[in-house]
Write a protein that holds these residues in place. Structure first.
Motif, PDB file in Angstrom:
ATOM      1  N   HIS A  41      28.593  -3.713 -12.169  1.00  0.00           N
ATOM      2  CA  HIS A  41      27.512  -2.821 -11.745  1.00  0.00           C
ATOM      3  C   HIS A  41      26.498  -3.573 -10.893  1.00  0.00           C
ATOM      4  O   HIS A  41      26.391  -4.799 -10.951  1.00  0.00           O
ATOM      5  N   ALA A  95      20.828   4.960  -5.303  1.00  0.00           N
ATOM      6  CA  ALA A  95      22.102   5.294  -5.929  1.00  0.00           C
ATOM      7  C   ALA A  95      22.595   4.089  -6.730  1.00  0.00           C
ATOM      8  O   ALA A  95      22.330   2.938  -6.376  1.00  0.00           O
ATOM      9  N   ARG A  96      23.299   4.384  -7.818  1.00  0.00           N
ATOM     10  CA  ARG A  96      23.835   3.309  -8.658  1.00  0.00           C
ATOM     11  C   ARG A  96      25.277   3.024  -8.263  1.00  0.00           C
ATOM     12  O   ARG A  96      26.123   3.924  -8.275  1.00  0.00           O
ATOM     13  N   THR A 105      32.438   3.213  -6.954  1.00  0.00           N
ATOM     14  CA  THR A 105      31.765   4.450  -7.355  1.00  0.00           C
ATOM     15  C   THR A 105      30.289   4.363  -7.022  1.00  0.00           C
ATOM     16  O   THR A 105      29.650   3.332  -7.271  1.00  0.00           O
ATOM     17  N   ARG A 107      26.847   6.570  -7.767  1.00  0.00           N
ATOM     18  CA  ARG A 107      26.264   7.659  -8.554  1.00  0.00           C
ATOM     19  C   ARG A 107      24.843   7.932  -8.084  1.00  0.00           C
ATOM     20  O   ARG A 107      23.970   7.082  -8.196  1.00  0.00           O
ATOM     21  N   ARG A 112      28.235  12.295  -7.927  1.00  0.00           N
ATOM     22  CA  ARG A 112      28.969  11.050  -8.166  1.00  0.00           C
ATOM     23  C   ARG A 112      30.187  11.043  -7.248  1.00  0.00           C
ATOM     24  O   ARG A 112      30.993  11.970  -7.273  1.00  0.00           O
ATOM     25  N   ARG A 113      30.316   9.998  -6.435  1.00  0.00           N
ATOM     26  CA  ARG A 113      31.448   9.888  -5.517  1.00  0.00           C
ATOM     27  C   ARG A 113      32.153   8.553  -5.740  1.00  0.00           C
ATOM     28  O   ARG A 113      31.517   7.562  -6.118  1.00  0.00           O
ATOM     29  N   SER A 114      33.458   8.558  -5.480  1.00  0.00           N
ATOM     30  CA  SER A 114      34.217   7.316  -5.635  1.00  0.00           C
ATOM     31  C   SER A 114      35.368   7.285  -4.632  1.00  0.00           C
ATOM     32  O   SER A 114      35.827   8.328  -4.148  1.00  0.00           O
TER      33      SER A 114
END
Length: 201
Positions: A41, A95-96, A105, A107, A112-114
């Motif tokens: 992360h 965004a995370r 990814t 978020r 949420r997109r990946s």
């Protein structure tokens, strides 16, 4: 003689244990392989989220204090300031970003997109003043992120870079060599500068 025969019969060798089921063996191997998969992360995100919340709270506190000193806060005025503080929080909250061995990814607050980083088809810079990196995969997924996140998180970048090289080797990455090269050069430059700072050169 009869007594010797009885002893021989009572001491017969035990049957060998059954061999482990092949399916169980494969499942165990898969579990061990899955256990090695980790997700990295963005380490700076918690601090940035706290800073965004702090700025919003400070704006709200100052606004309410000014209203109170100016004769009192009305319910409608309080609601307006709360809404403005919430809007500021949404604007400032980044965004995370997280990455696994084959997935990136992003978020946001609402979405949420990946993308599959081992099946990339393009990597390019977005249009605009603040350039972001846009990645698309063969399944139609796409994400957009600030490249500074990759620069600030070398473990995260290594996962993305390794999977992107797999995409390139497979021939699926049709556009993106230049953008990835620029990110690599920027990260190498930042790493060298940090080494010089730490060593006092």
């Amino acid at each position: 003689m009869k007594r010797m025969t009885e002893r021989a019969e009572t001491h017969e060798p035990a049957e060998p244990p059954d061999a482990p089921d092949a399916g169980h063996a494969r499942a165990g191997a898969g579990a061990r392989a899955g256990a090695g998969i980790t997700e990295v992360h963005d380490m700076a995100w918690p601090g940035e989220a706290r800073a965004a919340a702090g700025c919003a709270a400070l704006l709200l506190a100052v606004a309410l204090a000014v209203d109170t000193a100016d004769g009192g806060t009305t319910p409608l005025g309080a609601v307006g300031w709360i809404g403005l503080a919430a809007l500021l929080f949404v604007i400032l909250l980044p965004a995370r970003v997280s990455a696994g061995p084959d997935r990136l990814t992003v978020r946001g607050l609402w979405a949420r997109r990946s993308v599959r980083t081992d099946r990339l088809v393009s990597v390019r810079w977005s249009n605009g003043v603040a350039q972001h990196l846009v990645l698309r995969d063969a399944d139609g997924g796409h994400v957009e992120l600030d490249p500074r996140v990759l620069v600030a998180n070398p473990p995260l970048w290594r996962l993305v870079d390794a999977a992107a090289r797999v995409s390139d080797e497979r021939g699926s990455l049709l556009c993106g060599g230049t953008a990835l090269k620029q990110v690599r050069q920027r990260i190498d430059r930042e790493t060298a500068e940090n080494v010089f700072k730490v060593s006092g050169l």
